[in-house]
Every structure is written in structure tokens, then in C-alpha cells.
Design a protein around this motif. Structure first.
Motif, PDB file in Angstrom:
ATOM      1  N   ARG A 545      14.027  32.145  32.748  1.00 50.64           N
ATOM      2  CA  ARG A 545      14.182  32.235  34.197  1.00 50.64           C
ATOM      3  C   ARG A 545      14.316  30.860  34.832  1.00 50.64           C
ATOM      4  O   ARG A 545      14.894  30.716  35.905  1.00 50.64           O
ATOM      5  N   CYS A 546      13.741  29.843  34.182  1.00 49.51           N
ATOM      6  CA  CYS A 546      13.867  28.487  34.709  1.00 49.51           C
ATOM      7  C   CYS A 546      15.224  27.871  34.383  1.00 49.51           C
ATOM      8  O   CYS A 546      15.524  26.755  34.852  1.00 49.51           O
ATOM      9  N   ALA A 547      16.012  28.563  33.569  1.00 52.04           N
ATOM     10  CA  ALA A 547      17.393  28.143  33.267  1.00 52.04           C
ATOM     11  C   ALA A 547      17.453  26.712  32.756  1.00 52.04           C
ATOM     12  O   ALA A 547      18.284  25.898  33.188  1.00 52.04           O
ATOM     13  N   GLY A 548      16.547  26.401  31.829  1.00 45.70           N
ATOM     14  CA  GLY A 548      16.569  25.086  31.221  1.00 45.70           C
ATOM     15  C   GLY A 548      15.728  24.045  31.935  1.00 45.70           C
ATOM     16  O   GLY A 548      15.472  22.973  31.374  1.00 45.70           O
ATOM     17  N   ALA A 549      15.311  24.310  33.158  1.00 42.81           N
ATOM     18  CA  ALA A 549      14.464  23.364  33.886  1.00 42.81           C
ATOM     19  C   ALA A 549      13.028  23.464  33.387  1.00 42.81           C
ATOM     20  O   ALA A 549      12.595  24.488  32.855  1.00 42.81           O
ATOM     21  N   LEU A 550      12.269  22.415  33.574  1.00 41.58           N
ATOM     22  CA  LEU A 550      10.865  22.404  33.180  1.00 41.58           C
ATOM     23  C   LEU A 550       9.937  22.666  34.354  1.00 41.58           C
ATOM     24  O   LEU A 550       8.734  22.774  34.174  1.00 41.58           O
ATOM     25  N   LEU A 551      10.510  22.751  35.537  1.00 41.21           N
ATOM     26  CA  LEU A 551       9.746  23.116  36.726  1.00 41.21           C
ATOM     27  C   LEU A 551      10.087  24.550  37.090  1.00 41.21           C
ATOM     28  O   LEU A 551      11.260  24.916  37.180  1.00 41.21           O
ATOM     29  N   TRP A 552       9.062  25.359  37.323  1.00 39.72           N
ATOM     30  CA  TRP A 552       9.282  26.771  37.671  1.00 39.72           C
ATOM     31  C   TRP A 552       9.288  26.878  39.193  1.00 39.72           C
ATOM     32  O   TRP A 552       8.245  27.050  39.824  1.00 39.72           O
ATOM     33  N   GLU A 553      10.462  26.763  39.760  1.00 36.47           N
ATOM     34  CA  GLU A 553      10.576  26.727  41.214  1.00 36.47           C
ATOM     35  C   GLU A 553      11.524  27.789  41.752  1.00 36.47           C
ATOM     36  O   GLU A 553      12.009  27.673  42.876  1.00 36.47           O
ATOM     37  N   ARG A 554      11.744  28.827  40.989  1.00 34.91           N
ATOM     38  CA  ARG A 554      12.632  29.882  41.452  1.00 34.91           C
ATOM     39  C   ARG A 554      11.974  31.239  41.221  1.00 34.91           C
ATOM     40  O   ARG A 554      11.032  31.361  40.454  1.00 34.91           O
ATOM     41  N   GLY A 555      12.520  32.252  41.892  1.00 36.81           N
ATOM     42  CA  GLY A 555      12.013  33.600  41.733  1.00 36.81           C
ATOM     43  C   GLY A 555      10.892  33.919  42.699  1.00 36.81           C
ATOM     44  O   GLY A 555      10.489  33.119  43.547  1.00 36.81           O
ATOM     45  N   ILE A 556      10.373  35.138  42.570  1.00 36.09           N
ATOM     46  CA  ILE A 556       9.292  35.619  43.428  1.00 36.09           C
ATOM     47  C   ILE A 556       7.967  35.045  42.945  1.00 36.09           C
ATOM     48  O   ILE A 556       7.650  35.106  41.759  1.00 36.09           O
ATOM     49  N   GLN A 557       7.187  34.510  43.863  1.00 33.82           N
ATOM     50  CA  GLN A 557       5.871  33.994  43.524  1.00 33.82           C
ATOM     51  C   GLN A 557       4.856  34.411  44.573  1.00 33.82           C
ATOM     52  O   GLN A 557       5.176  34.479  45.763  1.00 33.82           O
ATOM     53  N   PHE A 558       3.638  34.700  44.132  1.00 33.65           N
ATOM     54  CA  PHE A 558       2.535  34.942  45.057  1.00 33.65           C
ATOM     55  C   PHE A 558       1.796  33.646  45.372  1.00 33.65           C
ATOM     56  O   PHE A 558       1.058  33.571  46.344  1.00 33.65           O
ATOM     57  N   GLY A 559       1.972  32.633  44.509  1.00 31.81           N
ATOM     58  CA  GLY A 559       1.359  31.341  44.760  1.00 31.81           C
ATOM     59  C   GLY A 559      -0.147  31.425  44.892  1.00 31.81           C
ATOM     60  O   GLY A 559      -0.817  32.192  44.201  1.00 31.81           O
ATOM     61  N   ASP A 560      -0.687  30.613  45.790  1.00 30.88           N
ATOM     62  CA  ASP A 560      -2.139  30.602  46.017  1.00 30.88           C
ATOM     63  C   ASP A 560      -2.475  31.692  47.033  1.00 30.88           C
ATOM     64  O   ASP A 560      -2.859  31.430  48.181  1.00 30.88           O
ATOM     65  N   TRP A 561      -2.344  32.913  46.582  1.00 31.22           N
ATOM     66  CA  TRP A 561      -2.502  34.128  47.390  1.00 31.22           C
ATOM     67  C   TRP A 561      -3.813  34.109  48.167  1.00 31.22           C
ATOM     68  O   TRP A 561      -4.855  33.710  47.654  1.00 31.22           O
ATOM     69  N   LEU A 562      -3.740  34.573  49.401  1.00 26.88           N
ATOM     70  CA  LEU A 562      -4.920  34.693  50.269  1.00 26.88           C
ATOM     71  C   LEU A 562      -5.563  33.348  50.592  1.00 26.88           C
ATOM     72  O   LEU A 562      -6.789  33.238  50.729  1.00 26.88           O
ATOM     73  N   ASP A 563      -4.743  32.331  50.719  1.00 24.17           N
ATOM     74  CA  ASP A 563      -5.209  31.078  51.307  1.00 24.17           C
ATOM     75  C   ASP A 563      -5.827  31.425  52.672  1.00 24.17           C
ATOM     76  O   ASP A 563      -5.225  32.145  53.475  1.00 24.17           O
TER      77      ASP A 563
END
Length: 938
Positions: A545-563
Motif C-alpha cells: 500500500r505504501c507503493a515502495g515508500a518507507l513512510l505510510w502516509e496514504r490510505g484511511i487512518q484513525f491515527g491517535d483516535w479520541l485525542d
């Protein structure tokens, strides 16, 4: 004296083994110090024949089965005798008996039967018994939930059998010894059947729908052994009959309706039910059981005149009533976790009615408890009770998977102690067949992120190895079906939830984290072995899903949910960049997969994933960490992840810790992290030398904080920091729960760092004891029944002296690091030390409106004086001041008060100048009191 305790066969104390070669474990009790096992004799008796084996060395946890594999229905008796390196030898232990509870390949013959409709119903079949019965075992299961009776007697005490699995991939069966229930001649085997999870409607609000298709169905197989060596098998099939019983309707979410006047109507031929094409397998985890009963603590009359009983504890289970009245009279039981303005607070339940109805048959005394539902509740509204209500006629049955309690924590700080108790109750209520997020509303799903963060705490508090092993089987099956994506909920029953088709960080990472925790805490390699392909597939899927990148910065994310700074209805809008969260977890899963590969001897995989982890870490540092040690996303969770996951190991780590401490102070020592950061922020602070900040963070009582819910009377962990507002009203957001264990994951820090009891090797074979003294606590202790026996660690203050104690069980060693820096390595036994440690105190400078903000917030008495002075004149302004002030250096107290009226400025200045010249120690345990139960709102 050395005593070998009865061994454990397999992972639980259940009487039936689910596989032919169960692992063996045993513990030793001895008065000898520094005792180490040199070897152990094992004696197995099967079919009257004794078999022996010798285990060389100190292995005593999950030892591979050294005998011929068990065969179906074979009963084995095992005892152990241990030898110490000191020359000691124990007597033989008492034997442990287990029966092989699995069927041979192809032996399952039973057909799945039912009425063909969703409604609860009864099934029955009859059979004739020959003379000379030796034993009879019943194997039973259902797509749905069932209970079996033989000649009218329940065959066991398990509830909601066979539990919830991913039915399209896996179904388990239960085994019961029913010999005592048989009688000569004609016998009747009955099954009560309801839909349970199989027919439940999953989803949110109007989008809820059935996931599994078809009516509920049950199957049973009774194997009768005779003394002459022959067997008979009775199975469900076309010859069985069905009828409606007194259960009118049943739903896990909506509740149960029961009409005691109804007798089984005409018995009709059953239908053979089309069910998923899976062969049932033996249940490998303990079942759900009623664990305890609780009496009513208080009866309340609401402002609208309703009667509500309060059990004093938010719990999960059902209510049992004993009642008498006229036939046809219906009693209604409505459940909720909280009261709002004196009435039952049901809005958080959303579409879950959580209501049971019982219609009396008219006998003198009737006792009833629903069977096919469970609720999360503290309060029950009793509707239409016949005659005068007697609270002794109502009790609560507490239900959860029957795991053995293994871990405890204690402190004389009453609010912290209550918080830890709340963590325990939260786990109990959410470990019902699978690890769920909440037990009360129209959800109760196996969210992978919740158990990912909570697994270390869970593994300390309860022996949940078998429980989580079972759930991981479903995770692997669901992931395989989703082409490498680990769903956000398992079983994956909500197609509309993001994460069923795309990977989501911190949730999908459960597949790498949970098996690792089970190995670390229980010494169990099997989850790593059985999940390794899935672990690797998850990392590979993220890489794709990262398409060769080493940073995962695409797609759906919940992140730090309920900040806590996110809007109530937008809980994903966190301060921390979602890419930082995702990339940190990408690294962590790659690293854990590499470590698992090393352990399993998979050298190529170890190199591949180890190299990937190193490259991700380098890319993370280049993108997100400045040379001076600042995160590009300058939020506490970003720093905590980077520190705890080991993404930075150079001199920048100390700078990250200092900045994290500054941010924690800037937020007034209130929680400023969400779902991802909260479990680890105290670990990050203590790891970088800032235990003082962690101490303040732990014991803050203002919202948002861990202890704010406690001051509001909470008896479980809340989903939101402000699930209930200070005025006693429920958070206006659409998503709030008063029993969500995830934010209680900080308890692992209490166990490992505050009390100081941590595993240095798998299963606590070596124990690491490094207690962190908190100025806000007078004492702390933890004890844990490790696979080797009970270990404990703790400390207590006696004036300026601190006493430490450590107990290591036989066959283990402990590495002890005292706060002074002195190190010890000790063997088994009890060890004690004492060191002088002064609480932090300092001379207080004259304080005024011109004092630096950091000086004020770092002095708890000064901060409370300021806040109290404002509150006395303008409570709303005080609340705003508390919520919005950022306590950063270089600014005076006058800055956030620049628009305050002169009378408030004068009051603040006067309060500060009236403080004593010595700064107050942070809140001490003796200065605190638990909330008054009469004032408790939840």
C-alpha cells in the motif's frame, strides 16, 4: 521442603484437552532460597498403564508433550516430581486428570438442525440406553447459542455456548461428561437454541443488518461407551423434533422476552439447516460462565417516580429476579451504566434496548434470569413490579470468559487504587468470548486496536493466553480472506467499516503485537509459529500500500483516535499527524516480525524484515525528527511513539524526552493524547528521566485525566475522558461508553515501572525489578502468578526511608535495579532492601501575577490557589482558564488573565502571596479520599 504442585495439562484447567499433545507446565513450592530445577520426572497413567518421562534441566513451562499422543476420549492422569540443583527432590505431586476432548478425523457425524426460523426454540431427541454404561461424552455446538440438557439436567455451567468465532471459517464444539445424567431405558436429550451472535444485526444505527445468513442451527453427538468395550453414538438428525418454548424473543443487544405461561407447543419435525461448510473443532479457550453474584447496594426513586436499583459497580451480565404475582403480569428490566439527572442514562446505548421482560406464570414464587443476552450496567430500572418491591429479590450475575486471575496492584492512594480496580472490571466486562470494545451499546465488537494496546495489561491481570490464542485463529482466517489486510474488527461483521479492505495502523498491527505479548508474558511460542505467516503478510500488505515508500502516509487512518482536543463528533482529528502514527507502527510490526523470525529460526525472514525495519526507522527520522530532537508533529503522542518504539536511539532521544516533558507541562499535566499515545506516554516519560511529569499526569484529577472519571464515581474505564461532564450530564457526542478498557492500558506501566515487576525473559523466567518512585504515591506493589509461580515487587515510604521488597518464584532469577542505581541479581525467595529517598521539596519564591507560567503549574498548591481564586468569583472563567491555558516558559501568569476583571486579578494575586514559603509536595495519598458513594454519578 520442596513440593511439586499438580501440573497443568494444556493452557487451561478445563477437564478436556483440545489436542492430542497438550503442553505441560508445573510450579514448585519450596522453603529453599535460590532454588533451580535440575530436572523433573513425569508419570502418565492411561488405561491402567503407567508411562514415564524425564525432563532434563529447568524447563517447566509449556514443556512439549513427551508421551504418545492421546486418542479421542482417552483419560490421562499426570503427576510430576522435581529435582533441584541443590540435590533436593520433591515427592510426587497430586495428579491432574484430563480427557482427550477432540474427535478423530471424520468422526463428526451430527447434522445441523433447527426450526428453520430465527426465533428461539427447543429441540429434543430420544434414545434407549443399553445396560453396562461406562461413560458418555456429549459433543455439541451451534451456529447461534445453545444449552443442552439430558433428562432435564443441564450438562454444564457454561453460558452462551459455543461462543463467538468467525463462523464462516471456524466453529467450536463443547464437550461434557454426561454419564451421571443417564438413566436406564429411554433418555431424552434436549437443546435450547437461540440466535446469539449468528443472527444479530451488526452495524451502526440504521445501517445495522445481519452478516451471517440463515437461521440458527444446533448439532450434537453423544458417544456412549459400555463396559464391554462397545460404543453407541446418538446424533442430531431428521428424527428430532422442535417446539416453541417460553422464550418469546432474544437478542444480545435488545434483551430477552420470556413468558413463563408458555409451555412447549406441538412438537414438529426439525429441518436440516444449511450452514457454513466448516467442520467443528474443540473449544480451546475457557467458556463464558457466571463468575459471581452481586446484591443491590441502593434503591433509588427517580424524579419521574421510577424505581432503580444500583449494584454499586458497572458490570456485565444479567439480572436474576425472584417474584410472585398474578399470571400474565409482566416485569420489565431496563439496564444502563449511568444515571443522568437522576434518570436511567440510556442514550449511549444507541439502538440497543438492553431491556428484558418477564411474564409471570402465577406460581407463588418464581425465579428467572435471562439466558440468551447480556448487558453492561450498574443500574436497572424495575418496571411494573407486583406488590411491594424488595431489593433482596434482585441480584446481578457477573459474566465473562472464565479466566484465572493472575495479577494485582495496590497502593494507598485511594484514587489510583480505584482506577486500577476499574481497569480490572473493564477487562472482565469486555472479555466475553472475544475481546470487545464495549459491552453495552449496539456494538460489542472485537476491535483489533483495543486489544493491541491492552494485551500487555490483560496478560498481567488474567491468564488470557488460551483466550487470545483462540481469537487469533479468527484474526488469521479473516486476514487470509481479506488478502493480507487485518480487519479493524474480528470477527469481521461490519463491511461498511473502514479497514476491512484497506490496512489501518495500530488496529491491524494486533497481528504482530498480540502474539509477541503472549510469548513474552506466557512463554508461549505457538502464537508466533501459527501467526508468523500472517505477521509477515500484514507487513507485506502495508509495504504494497505504501507503493515502495518507507513512510505510510496514504490510505484511511484513525491515527491517535479520541485525542481529547478533537471535536466530540470528529474523534479522528488528533494533534499528531496520522502519517507519524502509521509509520511508527509500520516500523514496529516489521521489527516484531523480524524478532519472531529470529526466535523461530527463519533466518531469511529475519534478515528481510530486520532490514526493512531499519530502513523504515531511518526514513522516519529523516522525515519526522529534526537534528535537534523535535518532532515535525509537535504533539505528545508523536514523541511517545518515537521513544517507546525505539525509533531514535542516539542523543536526540534525550532531547525528545525533554520536549515531551515540556508538552505534558504545557497541557497542565492533563491528558493530551488519544488512543495510541495514552497507553505509552508514562513509559516514554520515565524512560527519558521524567518520572516527575508522569507522576503528575497519573494523579491529576481534572478532566481530561485518568482520575477524573474516578472523582465522578466511575467503576470502569470510560471511552472518552469526559464521557460524563462535570454537571452530571452525558457527553453530547454520538459515541460514548462507560466501559472501554483501552485507555486503562496504562496499568501495564503501573505494574512494570511503578511497582517495578516486569518480565526480562519470556514467562518471567528472569524478572526485571526497577521500581520508579513517584512523589505522589506513598507506596506501590504488584504481584503476579507467573507460569513459574507468584512473583511480587513493591516499595513503601517510611519517612525519608523507602523499603523495597522482591519475591521471585522457584526456578527463576530477578535482576533488581534500585532507584539509587545499586544493582542486584537474586534467585528465588523473598528479598528486602532499604534506601533513603527524600520527596522533592524546594523553597518557594514569592509568587505573583508576574510569575512564569511554568513556575505556577509545577507547583500544585500554587496552581490550585490560582484556579480556586478564579472559581470563587467566576466558575465559567475558571473552566475556560483551565481548559485553554498553555503553560509554556517565558510567559507570565498575567498573560492568560489579561482580559480578566480587576477583582479576579486581585484575588489571584492575593491567593499566591498567601502561600507558605515552602512548595507543597504533590498530592499525597493521605490528602485524598475516594468519592462519596452517595454523590457518585456513575
Amino acid at each position: 521442603m520442596t513440593v511439586a504442585n499438580p501440573p497443568r495439562i494444556g493452557l487451561t484447567s478445563e477437564p478436556f484437552a483440545p489436542d492430542p499433545c497438550p503442553p505441560l507446565s508445573w510450579t514448585t513450592t519450596t522453603t529453599a532460597g535460590d532454588w533451580v530445577q535440575a530436572g523433573a520426572d513425569l508419570e502418565l497413567t492411561t488405561d491402567g498403564t503407567r508411562h514415564t518421562a524425564y525432563v532434563e534441566g529447568d524447563a517447566s513451562v509449556l514443556v512439549p508433550w513427551p508421551f504418545a499422543p492421546l486418542v479421542p476420549r482417552q483419560t490421562a492422569h499426570l503427576r510430576v516430581r522435581v529435582h533441584g540443583t541443590d540435590g533436593s527432590r520433591s515427592k510426587w505431586s497430586e495428579p491432574t486428570t484430563v480427557t482427550a476432548g477432540f474427535l478423530a478425523p471424520g468422526e463428526w457425524e451430527a447434522r445441523f438442525i433447527g426450526s428453520g426460523a430465527e426465533h428461539p426454540h427447543l429441540l429434543r431427541g430420544t434414545f434407549r440406553l443399553r445396560e453396562g454404561v461406562r461413560r458418555a461424552l456429549l459433543y455439541a455446538t451451534a451456529f447461534g447459542v445453545y444449552d443442552a440438557r439430558l433428562n432435564g439436567q443441564r450438562v454444564d455451567d457454561a453460558e452462551l455456548k459455543p461462543g463467538w468465532t468467525s463462523y464462516q471459517w471456524r466453529l467450536t464444539y463443547d464437550v461434557s461428561d454426561v454419564t451421571a445424567h443417564l438413566r436406564p431405558g429411554v433418555n431424552e436429550l434436549g437443546i435450547e437454541l437461540a440466535g446469539g451472535w449468528y443472527t444479530e444485526r451488526f452495524g451502526f444505527r440504521d445501517a445495522a443488518s445481519r452478516f451471517y445468513q440463515g437461521p440458527p442451527a444446533a448439532a450434537a453427538q453423544l458417544v456412549i461407551e459400555y463396559t464391554d468395550g462397545t460404543t453407541d453414538t446418538v446424533t442430531t438428525g431428521e428424527h428430532w423434533r422442535w417446539a416453541r418454548g417460553p422464550v418469546v424473543s432474544a437478542s444480545l443487544y435488545q434483551g430477552e422476552t420470556y413468558d413463563a405461561r408458555r409451555k412447549p407447543d406441538s412438537w414438529r419435525p426439525v429441518a436440516l439447516i444449511d450452514v457454513p461448510d466448516v467442520t467443528p473443532e474443540p473449544r480451546c479457550a475457557p467458556p463464558v460462565r457466571v463468575i459471581e453474584h452481586r446484591a443491590v447496594e441502593q434503591v433509588r426513586t427517580t424524579p419521574s417516580g421510577k424505581t432503580i436499583v444500583d449494584f454499586g459497580q458497572n458490570l456485565v451480565g444479567r439480572v436474576r429476579i425472584t417474584v410472585s404475582g398474578p399470571a400474565g403480569h409482566t416485569v420489565t428490566l431496563r439496564h444502563a451504566e449511568v444515571l443522568e439527572h437522576g434518570e436511567l442514562g440510556t442514550r449511549p446505548l444507541r439502538n440497543a434496548a438492553a431491556t428484558d421482560h418477564y411474564t409471570l406464570r402465577g406460581d407463588e414464587v418464581e425465579t428467572w434470569e435471562p439466558k440468551w443476552t447480556f448487558h453492561g450496567f450498574r443500574y436497572v430500572e424495575i418496571g411494573n413490579w407486583p406488590g411491594e418491591f424488595d431489593p433482596s429479590a434482585v441480584t446481578a450475575s457477573v459474566m465473562h470468559t472464565d479466566m484465572r486471575r493472575t495479577g494485582w496492584f495496590t497502593t494507598n492512594h485511594p484514587l489510583v487504587q480505584r482506577f486500577h480496580d476499574n481497569v480490572v472490571w473493564g477487562m472482565r466486562g469486555n472479555f466475553v468470548s472475544i475481546p470487545t470494545d464495549c459491552p453495552q451499546r449496539d456494538e460489542r465488537l472485537g476491535w483489533t486496536g483495543d486489544i493491541q494496546v491492552f494485551a500487555p495489561t490483560a496478560s498481567f491481570l488474567y491468564d488470557c493466553d488460551a483466550f487470545l490464542r483462540s481469537w487469533l485463529r479468527d484474526v488469521v482466517a479473516e486476514q487470509r480472506a481479506a488478502d493480507g489486510v487485518v480487519p479493524m474488527v474480528v470477527p469481521a461483521v461490519i463491511p461498511q467499516v473502514p479497514g476491512l479492505s484497506e490496512p489501518v495502523a495500530a488496529w491491524g498491527d494486533a497481528i504482530t503485537v498480540v502474539p509477541t505479548v503472549l510469548h513474552e508474558r506466557f512463554g508461549d511460542r505457538e502464537p508466533l509459529e501459527s501467526c508468523f505467516t500472517a505477521m509477515a503478510a500484514w507487513v507485506d500488505t502495508v509495504s504494497d500500500r505504501c507503493a515502495g515508500a518507507l513512510l505510510w502516509e496514504r490510505g484511511i487512518q484513525f491515527g491517535d483516535w479520541l485525542d481529547p482536543d478533537a471535536p466530540p463528533d470528529l474523534p479522528g482529528q488528533a494533534k499528531t499527524d496520522a502519517g507519524i502514527v502509521a509509520t511508527a507502527y509500520y516500523f514496529r510490526s516489521a521489527d516484531l516480525t523480524a524478532r519472531a523470525a529470529v526466535l523461530l529460526g527463519r533466518d531469511d525472514d529475519a534478515h528481510r524484515y530486520g532490514d526493512l525495519a531499519r530502513r523504515i526507522a531511518a526514513a522516519f527520522r529523516d522525515a519526522y525528527v529534526t537534528p535537534s530532537g523535535r518532532m515535525m508533529s509537535d504533539a505528545p503522542t508523536a514523541y511517545a511513539l518515537t521513544i517507546v518504539f525505539g525509533l531514535v536511539t542516539d542523543e536526540r532521544r534525550a532531547a525528545l524526552g525533554r520536549r515531551l516533558r515540556e508538552l505534558v507541562r504545557a497541557f497542565g499535566y492533563h491528558i493530551s493524547t488519544g488512543f495510541v499515545g495514552t497507553p505509552i506516554i508514562c513509559d516514554a516519560l520515565t524512560a527519558t528521566g521524567h518520572a516527575d511529569a508522569a507522576s503528575r499526569l497519573l494523579t491529576t484529577t481534572e478532566c481530561p485525566s485518568w482520575l477524573y472519571p474516578v472523582t465522578m464515581g466511575a467503576t470502569t474505564i470510560w471511552e472518552r475522558w469526559d464521557s460524563m461532564l462535570e454537571d452530571g450530564s452525558i457527553n453530547p457526542g454520538q459515541m460514548t461508553s462507560f466501559n472501554h478498557y483501552a485507555l486503562g492500558a496504562v496499568a501495564d506501566w503501573l505494574h512494570q515501572h511503578v511497582a517495578g515487576l516486569a518480565p526480562a525473559e519470556p514467562a518471567y523466567r528472569r524478572i526485571r525489578v526497577a521500581p520508579v518512585l513517584l512523589d505522589t504515591l506513598d507506596d506501590a506493589a504488584a504481584w503476579h502468578d507467573t507460569p513459574y509461580g507468584r512473583a511480587s515487587a513493591g516499595w513503601r515510604r517510611e519517612g525519608d526511608l523507602v523499603r523495597f521488597h522482591v519475591e521471585a518464584p522457584p526456578n527463576t532469577r530477578a535482576e533488581v535495579l534500585l532507584p539509587s542505581g545499586v544493582k542486584y541479581e537474586v534467585g528465588s525467595g523473598i528479598h528486602e532492601w532499604a534506601e533513603p529517598h527524600l520527596r522533592a521539596t524546594s523553597a518557594r519564591d514569592d509568587l505573583s501575577l508576574d510569575s512564569d507560567l511554568t513556575t505556577v503549574i509545577d507547583d500544585p498548591s500554587a496552581y490550585q490557589a490560582v484556579l480556586g481564586a478564579i472559581r470563587d468569583l467566576d466558575p465559567d472563567r475558571a473552566a475556560t482558564f483551565r481548559r485553554t491555558t498553555r503553560w509554556t516558559p517565558g510567559r507570565s501568569l498575567r498573560d492568560p488573565l489579561n482580559k480578566a476583571p480587576l477583582d479576579i486579578l486581585d484575588a489571584v494575586d492575593k491567593a499566591l502571596r498567601g502561600l507558605p514559603t515552602t512548595s507543597a509536595v504533590p498530592e499525597r495519598a493521605e490528602d485524598l479520599a475516594p468519592p462519596d458513594e452517595d454523590d457518585a454519578r456513575t
